[in-house]
Motif scaffolding. Structure first.
Motif: not given
Length: 336
Positions: A124-146
């Protein structure tokens, strides 16, 4: 005769603790870089307090007046317990003082490795977050739950047990391995070779001793569940860092969080720096205000008892003292 208490390296103590120890004798404060001065000052020291400074046989033999060694923290791999015990010198640590702090850091490393919040902050701080659509986020954003994951704890002493308790609050299933007893009062015990393939997250909490040095080796990593996470908050040297980097890069392990390393500070040519899916922290597990207060109180109590000729409640070399014929003379004065 003025007693002499050496602080063999730099560590945090509360002002109240410093004042109490000052009332017991003269404090000589050193840093890790003053090895020669430590050897010299130890010759007439009554107590040595050390967090990382190596208290080896040479130093112990020089310290003719030494009444005891106090380890700031829990790990005692930097103290030659055998040499101390031969001289009848008790070694006390601060076990329990930082258990909550280290356990909470272990959980924060787990959360980071399963959700990558630090990496997301940088994104976010680097300015790479360009689109609000979650589908445009990088794949590593998809995490898991404890929740629903299995946590394997390698070494369930005070810290490992607390990690297990916190993990249960997240809805995790906990099992443990290693230790003197093949059982635990709260969690099921499994042999290491059975725990590793069942665990989604493995937390290493054993001390660094000859039996655990290099325990997590190139031969052991294939036993871990594919896609699992490794957390290390006890001591460096238990994990082969080159083998760990290989396991992470190969995808066998999905992530790792390390607070301790074989060499500290970690050298800049470490293979761990080439791995993206790892979180590295600067041995900060016990660094909370509450832990410093707890440890300060234990250090004061250890110093007082040693100067009274008593064993600290947290003496770690009881068996060795007994083996060399010293235990009984302390036991008469001590209530352990």
């Amino acid at each position: 005769m003025v007693r002499k208490i050496i602080f063999a390296d730099s560590f945090h103590l509360t002002e109240e603790a410093k004042q109490e120890i000052s009332s017991l004798g003269t404090i000589v404060s050193l840093s890790l870089h003053q090895r020669g001065q430590l050897l010299l000052e130890s010759e007439n020291a009554d107590i040595i307090v050390a967090e990382y400074a190596v208290i080896n046989e040479e130093l112990i033999e020089r310290a003719k007046n030494l009444k005891g060694i106090v380890v700031y923290g829990v790990g005692v791999d930097h103290v030659n317990l055998n040499a101390a015990s031969k001289r009848g010198i008790p070694v006390g640590n601060c076990r329990g003082g930082n258990a909550e702090a280290v356990a909470e850091l272990a959980l924060s490393l787990m959360l980071e490795c399963i959700r990558w919040t630090g990496r997301a902050n940088e994104y976010v701080r680097s300015g790479k977050w360009k689109f609000a659509d979650s589908a445009y986020l990088p794949t590593w954003v998809m995490g898991r739950e404890m929740k629903g994951k299995k946590l394997g704890i390698v070494g369930a002493g005070a810290i490992g047990t607390r990690i297990g308790e916190l993990a249960e609050a997240f809805g995790m299933t906990v099992c443990v391995t290693l230790g003197r007893k093949k059982s635990h009062p709260r969690f099921p015990w499994l042999p290491l070779e059975e725990l590793l393939p069942r665990s989604d997250i493995v937390s290493i909490n054993v001390p660094l001793v000859p039996e655990t040095r290099g325990l997590f080796s190139r031969e052991l990593f294939p036993l871990m569940k594919e896609g699992s996470i490794l957390i290390v908050t006890s001591r460096g040297g238990i994990v082969d860092e080159v083998a760990l980097a290989e396991a992470l890069l190969s995808g066998r392990i999905a992530g790792a969080g390390l607070d301790v390393f074989a060499r500290e500070p970690i050298p800049q040519n470490s293979p761990l720096f080439s791995v993206p899916n790892i979180v590295l922290t600067p041995h900060m597990g016990g660094s909370t205000e509450e832990a410093v207060s707890n440890i300060s109180n234990i250090v004061v109590e250890c110093c007082k008892r040693l100067l009274e000729g008593k064993l600290p409640i947290t003496t770690v070399n009881l068996e060795l003292l007994q083996q060399y014929g010293y235990y009984s003379e302390y036991a008469e004065k001590s209530v352990l």
